[in-house]
Design a protein around this motif. Structure first.
Motif, PDB file in Angstrom:
ATOM      1  N   PRO A  28      17.282  32.397 -12.676  1.00  0.00           N
ATOM      2  CA  PRO A  28      18.079  33.425 -11.987  1.00  0.00           C
ATOM      3  C   PRO A  28      19.277  32.812 -11.243  1.00  0.00           C
ATOM      4  O   PRO A  28      19.166  31.726 -10.656  1.00  0.00           O
ATOM      5  N   ASP A  29      20.407  33.492 -11.305  1.00  0.00           N
ATOM      6  CA  ASP A  29      21.639  32.988 -10.676  1.00  0.00           C
ATOM      7  C   ASP A  29      21.505  32.846  -9.167  1.00  0.00           C
ATOM      8  O   ASP A  29      22.140  31.970  -8.559  1.00  0.00           O
ATOM      9  N   TYR A  30      20.647  33.740  -8.561  1.00  0.00           N
ATOM     10  CA  TYR A  30      20.592  33.724  -7.097  1.00  0.00           C
ATOM     11  C   TYR A  30      20.093  32.393  -6.532  1.00  0.00           C
ATOM     12  O   TYR A  30      20.409  32.013  -5.424  1.00  0.00           O
ATOM     13  N   LEU A  31      19.323  31.652  -7.361  1.00  0.00           N
ATOM     14  CA  LEU A  31      18.841  30.343  -6.884  1.00  0.00           C
ATOM     15  C   LEU A  31      20.017  29.396  -6.666  1.00  0.00           C
ATOM     16  O   LEU A  31      20.087  28.671  -5.671  1.00  0.00           O
ATOM     17  N   TYR A  32      20.932  29.431  -7.631  1.00  0.00           N
ATOM     18  CA  TYR A  32      22.110  28.558  -7.514  1.00  0.00           C
ATOM     19  C   TYR A  32      23.036  29.044  -6.396  1.00  0.00           C
ATOM     20  O   TYR A  32      23.642  28.247  -5.677  1.00  0.00           O
ATOM     21  N   GLU A  33      23.133  30.386  -6.273  1.00  0.00           N
ATOM     22  CA  GLU A  33      24.005  30.952  -5.225  1.00  0.00           C
ATOM     23  C   GLU A  33      23.484  30.549  -3.850  1.00  0.00           C
ATOM     24  O   GLU A  33      24.256  30.120  -2.969  1.00  0.00           O
ATOM     25  N   ALA A  34      22.161  30.638  -3.680  1.00  0.00           N
ATOM     26  CA  ALA A  34      21.567  30.258  -2.396  1.00  0.00           C
ATOM     27  C   ALA A  34      21.807  28.779  -2.105  1.00  0.00           C
ATOM     28  O   ALA A  34      22.139  28.383  -0.973  1.00  0.00           O
ATOM     29  N   GLN A  84      21.044  20.430  -7.004  1.00  0.00           N
ATOM     30  CA  GLN A  84      20.731  21.680  -7.728  1.00  0.00           C
ATOM     31  C   GLN A  84      20.022  21.378  -9.044  1.00  0.00           C
ATOM     32  O   GLN A  84      19.056  22.034  -9.418  1.00  0.00           O
TER      33      GLN A  84
END
Lengths: 320, 475
Positions: free
Chosen positions: A210-216, A227
């Motif tokens: 999920p993209d949100y992991l990288y965004e966080a 990352q």
């Protein structure tokens, strides 16, 4: 009216078939599906499996007109004390280790490279996948030409085109025999052929993160390395391990590529265990009892290694 | 409704399985193609009329298994002639080389009477005879005089088991052996001849012995011109390397065994060691690059590609070198038999096959097969066989001018068939072969150890296999 319908169902075969169908229980239908499959499995899987286990304890030649003679564990003892067998096992171990390790690194790298969408990324992905769609025998013959010191492309690539001295498959440079070059040649071809398989599995894992992991992580100012190490790798690890498991099992059984390229030579340099097994089971020998025992030893090794992988895979999944 | 659909699918599946089970157990491989161009030549010979009834009772068709290659097509044409003469149809069932042995032996293990005869490899005779797959042809071959029509060497190695026993199991059908092709344009070039004489002190010509052979191989090895002296067998897969080395071993006076099957002192004899050393020197000094896994295809390719001045190959693969479409040097390609060894001995590795009768067929069919062999073995029909392209073993046909002039390699072939020798043909030959292939490959290709150590190792391992199998009594 009711009596007319009943009579017609007796005389009309179609109607009577329908009636039979109606009378069949779910269990009967289930059996109709299961038994043919079971019969085939027993005939072509279970029976050969257990019969070959029996043969592994006998002295028997498939070409001889004599019954198997029970000799206990003699075949196993002979195999496990035969130095040439251990040499073949060592060569196979080396082949599996380097081949799978390189495929993992290259496959992972390729997946990371084409992870992002770019113009023509679909075409590039498809082109990368082409080698694994080819037959190993064709790949073997194709690379045999690539390695040819006279006209092969490989020597030009590594800057040896003019001299014609490097003969990869003969493990020679000029008149000098150099150990290991032939095995390295086979490993290189295997890596070329199967890295795309690893890439494909890793790519599906990468796309599922999920993209949100990288965004966080970005909000927390995590570095790219951080990352990769703490998000990408753990998320992809289950699929990566499955790819490694498949490739390890396949590499342990590797046969057609080697036969196409080197035939197990020069000397015993590329004599993998599957090639050795083929020689004793067929090729004029037909030592069916002995080769059955060897096949069981290989099977046990494959199962043991697979279990190690699966245990690790479950551990990772549990942690996840 | 769902149940009906499921029942329908289940019935379909069961029908499909039943149909699959009811299908013939073994699919016939491609039969030989119908008569083509060469057949026209054959049919020009005495106009054969369909006359007599089947020779043996009610047998109307004979099926003979052979590998899938041109000679099988030629034999099919001979079978067509036989049908015209006798009314008995002969079908040559062809199986690709890769599965020929597997298919035959698995069928035999099941006691199959699928074929009436087989044209099996010379090394199969031991298994065929001892396992009861082949009919003993001794009385038939002797009483009809067929045994005397073929060269003694071919009778021994294609037909006899055990060697020297006088018991015959096959009629020598397709003779074959190793010989050499060479570039006449190089050998007959005045500049080359002059340079050679200046360097070695004698005329450049077809080598009489292996010393001259090595000189010539070295002379033509010119990496800067992309030309090398030889193309020799090196493949480890099956038997290529061992067969290749036999071409130096036998002329050097070596062998694999003595009359009592002893191998220690024979396999590692000084003659064998010297012959193996020569083979390695030829590989190191003069082998065209890229021939580290070479058999008949690779050596032919090296020749047609202009990379090798001389190549080793079975005579069966020389027709490709006389064809201008496959060999640009076809017009100037010559052939010669193996040179002599240091003591004037001759020898060559044997290829080829003999025709055997399967023991599982009825007596009537066995008699029909004997009738076919009797017909095929006549000098007249052997001449036709040779004319079609088959490699006859008939000694008289081999000596005829017609045969000797038919193909440029025929004189070398006829000469070679008088001194051919073979590897072991006992049921354990595969194990013995694996040992020689592995050890020779280690020495020749990898340079491990010495020729003496290599042959000592082969002798020790062969000795153990033969003792385990009961051919040699343990001390």
């Amino acid at each position: 009216m009711a009596s007319i319908t009943a009579d017609s169902s007796v005389n009309n075969p179609i109607s009577s078939g329908r009636a039979v169908a109606r009378q069949l229980s779910d269990r009967a239908i289930m059996n109709l599906f299961i038994w043919p499959t079971l019969v085939l499995l027993i005939a072509f899987n279970f029976f050969p499996l257990f019969y070959s286990l029996f043969l592994s304890f006998t002295n028997y030649r498939a070409t001889g007109n004599t019954a198997p003679v029970w000799i206990g564990i003699e075949n196993y003892a002979t195999i496990l004390t035969d130095p040439s067998l251990w040499e073949a096992f060592t060569t196979t171990g080396r082949y599996v280790l380097f081949s799978v390790a390189l495929q993992t690194v290259v496959g992972f790298g390729l997946a990371m490279l084409i992870r992002g969408k770019f113009r023509g990324s679909g075409l590039v992905t498809t082109l990368i996948l082409v080698p694994m769609m080819l037959s190993p025998v064709v790949v073997g013959l194709f690379w045999k030409m690539m390695y040819n010191p006279n006209f092969g492309y490989f020597n030009y690539l590594v800057g040896m085109g003019e001299s014609g001295q490097l003969d990869m498959l003969a493990s020679r440079f000029g008149n000098q025999a150099i150990q290991g070059i032939a095995l390295a040649s086979v490993i290189l071809v295997d890596v070329w052929m199967w890295s795309p398989f690893v890439m494909l599995l890793v790519l599906s894992g990468l796309n599922a993160i999920p993209d949100y992991l990288y965004e966080a992580a970005a909000i927390d100012r995590a570095s790219s390395w951080f990352q990769f190490w703490h998000i990408t790798l753990p998320q992809v690890m289950p699929l990566l391990l499955i790819a490694v498991l498949f490739r390890t099992i396949e590499a342990l059984k590797s046969f057609d590529l080697v036969m196409g390229l080197t035939g197990g030579g020069p000397g015993n340099q590329t004599e993998l265990i599957a090639v050795y097994l083929y020689r004793v089971a067929f090729l004029g020998q037909f030592r069916s009892g002995y080769s059955s025992a060897l096949a069981y030893i290989i099977l046990i090794i494959v199962i043991a290694i697979s279990n190690l992988y699966i245990r690790n895979l479950n551990k990772i999944k549990g942690e996840g | 409704m769902l149940n009906k659909v499921m029942l329908g699918i289940a019935l379909l599946v069961m029908l499909a399985i039943a149909a699959a089970c009811a299908a013939p157990a073994a699919v016939q491989p491609t039969s030989a193609p119908p008569t083509s161009a060469p057949a026209a030549q054959a049919t020009e010979a005495p106009a054969a009329q369909p006359t007599a009834a089947p020779a043996a009772g009610g047998v109307s068709e004979l099926k003979i298994l052979w590998a899938q290659w041109d000679p099988a097509n030629y034999l099919q044409q001979m079978g067509n002639l036989y049908e015209q003469e006798t009314g008995v149809k002969v079908t040559i069932v062809q199986e690709p080389w890769g599965t020929f042995g597997d298919r035959f032996f698995t069928a035999m293990a099941a006691g199959s009477a699928e074929w009436d005869g087989v044209i099996g490899d010379s090394q199969w005779i031991g298994t065929g005879a001892t396992s009861g797959y082949y009919v003993d042809l001794t009385d038939f071959m002797n009483s009809t005089g067929i045994a005397k029509t073929v060269t003694p060497a071919t009778l021994t190695y294609y037909g006899e088991y055990p060697t020297g026993s006088g018991k015959y199991w096959a009629y020598p059908t397709e003779g074959d052996a190793d010989g050499w092709a060479y570039r006449k344009d190089l050998f007959e070039d005045p500049k080359e001849m002059e340079a050679f004489k200046a360097k070695y002190g004698y005329d450049l010509a077809v080598p009489k012995d292996y010393k001259q052979f090595k000189d010539i191989a070295e002379f033509f090895t010119r990496p800067d011109q992309g030309l090398y002296g030889v193309g020799i067998y090196t493949q480890k897969d099956y038997d290529a390397l061992t067969m290749g080395i036999e071409n130096t071993m036998f002329p050097y006076g070596g062998d694999w065994k003595d009359a009592d099957n002893n191998v220690v002192g024979v396999v590692n004899s000084p003659q064998n060691v010297e012959a193996v050393q020569l083979y390695k020197e030829l590989y190191d000094c003069c082998q065209a690059p890229g021939l580290s896994n070479a058999f008949f295809q690779e050596t032919n390719d090296a020749f047609t590609g202009g990379k090798a001045a001389m190549i080793m190959n079975y005579f069966a693969f020389f027709p490709a070198l006389t064809n201008p479409q496959t060999n640009p040097y076809a017009a100037t390609t010559g052939f010669f038999p193996n040179p002599e060894g240091p003591n004037g001995d001759r020898g060559a590795a044997l290829g080829g096959q003999g025709m055997s009768i399967i023991s599982f067929i009825s007596d009537e069919r066995k008699q029909a097969m004997r009738d076919f062999i009797s017909w095929f073995a006549t000098e007249e029909n052997q001449a036709k066989w040779a004319e079609l392209g088959g490699y006859t073993c008939n000694s008289k046909v081999l000596e005829t001018e017609t045969f000797l002039k038919a193909q440029p390699y025929n004189p070398a072939f006829a000469e070679t068939m008088t001194f051919v020798k073979d590897f072991w043909n006992i049921p354990e030959f595969g194990q013995l072969l694996q040992v020689s292939q592995t050890e020779l490959s280690k020495f020749i290709l990898e340079g491990q150890g010495t020729a003496q150590e290599t042959m000592d190792s082969i002798a020790t391992q062969h000795d153990k296999i033969l003792k385990d199998a009961g051919y040699i009594k343990s001390q």
